[in-house]
Design a protein around this motif. Structure first.
Motif, PDB file in Angstrom:
ATOM      1  N   LYS A 183       0.844  -1.195   0.000  1.00 23.99           N
ATOM      2  CA  LYS A 183       0.000   0.000   0.000  1.00 23.99           C
ATOM      3  C   LYS A 183       0.883   1.250   0.000  1.00 23.99           C
ATOM      4  CE  LYS A 183      -3.687  -2.202   2.723  1.00 23.99           C
ATOM      5  NZ  LYS A 183      -4.499  -2.107   3.965  1.00 23.99           N
ATOM      6  N   TYR A 185       0.673   5.371   1.131  1.00 22.28           N
ATOM      7  CA  TYR A 185      -0.084   6.342   1.918  1.00 22.28           C
ATOM      8  C   TYR A 185       0.560   7.727   1.809  1.00 22.28           C
ATOM      9  CZ  TYR A 185      -1.874   2.190   4.470  1.00 22.28           C
ATOM     10  OH  TYR A 185      -2.441   0.991   4.825  1.00 22.28           O
ATOM     11  N   GLU A 195      -4.744   6.316   1.706  1.00 19.17           N
ATOM     12  CA  GLU A 195      -4.079   5.585   0.627  1.00 19.17           C
ATOM     13  C   GLU A 195      -4.124   6.416  -0.656  1.00 19.17           C
ATOM     14  OE1 GLU A 195      -4.672   1.379   0.045  1.00 19.17           O
ATOM     15  OE2 GLU A 195      -5.692   1.232   1.982  1.00 19.17           O
ATOM     16  N   ASN A 200      -5.741  -2.958  -5.595  1.00 16.96           N
ATOM     17  CA  ASN A 200      -4.974  -3.935  -4.830  1.00 16.96           C
ATOM     18  C   ASN A 200      -3.660  -4.230  -5.548  1.00 16.96           C
ATOM     19  OD1 ASN A 200      -6.510  -4.638  -2.490  1.00 16.96           O
ATOM     20  ND2 ASN A 200      -7.979  -5.688  -3.811  1.00 16.96           N
TER      21      ASN A 200
END
Length: 327
Positions: A183, A185, A195, A200
Motif C-alpha cells: 500500500k 499512503y 491511501e 490492490n
C-alpha cells in the motif's frame, strides 16, 4: 478409484471440521472483493483471496461469534458467524471513491534516482511477518520536483535448510511461497494517512527470488506527495504453486502463568531484515486486528516489546527507484 478415495476423504474432512467457504462480493456488480480483511475482533483474523473467498470453521474458531470485514472502497461490515451465508455483499464507500484521481501520461524528460535497500542475512536481525501486522516505511520529499515511483525493492532474508550451514551463501534455502500486499499512503501529521493507490497491489515471492524482491509499479502512476510517502508491506499468507492464497493456519494458543489462554498469530516466511544504518525512525507498525488499527512508530518510546529494538534495529530498509521530472 484413487481419485474417488481422495474426494471422499476431502468431503469427510470438511464435514468434520464444519467446513464453510464464504465469498465476499460487491453488492452492485457481484464481482468478488479481493483480499478483504476479515477480523475476529480478538487480535486475530484472516484475508480473503483474489476471488473474495475465505474459509471459516467453528471447529477452528469456536469462540468467534462475529466477523468484522473491511476492504478499500467499501463500507465496513459486521456479521454473525452463526449460519454464516455462502455470499457476503459489501456496499461501496462513495466518499472514498470520489477521491480517486485520474492522471494523464507525463511525456517529459526525467532523471532516474535510486535508494538502495538495506540487506541482511542474519536471522536474528529479522522481523517475523504475521497477518496481523502491517509495516510502513516513510520516504520524504526533499523538493518540489515531480517524482513518480517506478520500482520498490523489498529486502528479504532466506533461511538455510541446514542450520549449521546458515552462513554459507550457497547453502540450500528453505522453500516458501508467500503473498504480500503493498500500500501507498500520504503523510498526515507524521503518520500514514489516506491511501494514494486505489487498486490492490500484491506480489508473490519465493526463495528463488533471492534476498531482494523488486516490485514494478510504473503503470500504477504513483507520485510522491509534497509531504512524502509511506510504503507498506503486509503478509496475506502462503500460496499454492499457482500463486493462489491458501487458507491461513489457525493462531497458536498458549497457556499463560495465570491460566488464561493467549492467542499467538502464526509467523510466515520470508523473514524481513531490520537495520540500524538509518539515522531516523522511518518505520511504523500497525496491528491490523487490534489497537483500533492505529499506527505507531517502531521505537522504544512506543512500548513495543521487541528484541530488534533492544539491538538498535529500528528500521526496515525498503529501497526505491523513481523518476524525477524536469520542468
Amino acid at each position: 478409484m484413487k481419485h474417488y478415495s481422495v474426494l471422499l476423504y476431502f468431503l469427510v474432512f470438511c464435514t468434520v471440521l464444519g467446513f464453510s467457504q464464504t465469498t465476499i462480493k460487491d453488492v452492485q456488480t457481484r464481482y468478488p472483493v479481493s483480499y478483504a480483511t476479515v477480523s475476529f475482533n480478538n487480535g486475530n483474523g484472516l484475508f480473503a483471496n483474489d476471488e473474495g473467498e475465505f474459509v471459516f470453521t467453528k471447529k477452528l474458531y469456536p469462540d468467534v461469534d462475529t466477523l468484522y470485514i473491511s476492504a478499500l472502497g467499501y463500507k465496513d461490515l459486521k456479521i454473525a458467524t452463526l449460519n454464516l451465508p455462502d455470499t457476503i455483499l459489501m456496499d461501496t464507500e462513495t466518499n472514498t471513491l470520489d477521491e480517486v484521481l485520474i492522471t494523464a501520461k507525463i511525456d517529459r524528460k526525467f532523471k532516474v534516482e535510486n535508494i538502495k535497500p538495506y540487506l541482511d542475512d542474519d536471522y536474528y536481525h529479522c522481523w517475523l511477518p504475521t497477518i496481523e501486522s502491517e509495516i510502513a516505511v516513510y520516504f520524504n520529499n526533499p523538493d518540489t520536483d515531480l517524482k513518480k515511483i517506478t520500482k520498490v525493492h523489498f529486502p528479504i532474508t532466506l533461511e538455510s535448510k541446514d542450520w549449521d550451514k546458515r552462513k554459507r551463501s550457497n547453502a540450500d534455502k528453505k522453500p516458501f511461497s508467500t503473498l504480500f500486499k503493498v500500500k501507498f499512503y500520504n503523510s498526515e501529521n507524521g503518520y500514514p494517512g489516506k491511501e494514494i493507490s486505489y487498486r490492490n497491489i500484491v506480489f508473490r515471492t519465493t526463495e528463488k527470488d533471492g534476498d531482494n524482491f523488486t516490485l514494478n509499479v510504473e503503470d500504477e502512476d504513483i507520485f510522491i506527495p509534497k509531504n512524502g510517502v509511506f510504503i507498506s508491506l503486509q503478509v496475506l499468507g502462503y500460496t499454492d504453486n499457482n500463486g493462489k492464497l491458501l487458507s491461513n493456519k489457525k493462531y497458536k494458543e498458549i497457556k499463560s502463568n495465570d491460566g488464561s489462554i493467549v492467542k499467538i498469530p502464526t509467523n510466515f516466511r520470508p523473514l524481513l531484515p531490520f537495520t540500524d544504518k538509518i539515522t531516523q525512525n522511518n518505520t511504523y507498525i500497525k496491528r491490523v486486528f487490534i489497537n483500533e488499527n492505529k499506527w505507531a512508530r517502531f521505537e522504544k518510546e512506543s512500548n513495543f516489546q521487541s528484541s530488534l529494538l533492544q539491538a538498535g534495529l529500528n528500521n526496515y530498509g525498503i529501497g526505491l527507484t523513481y523518476n524525477v521530472y524536469k520542468d
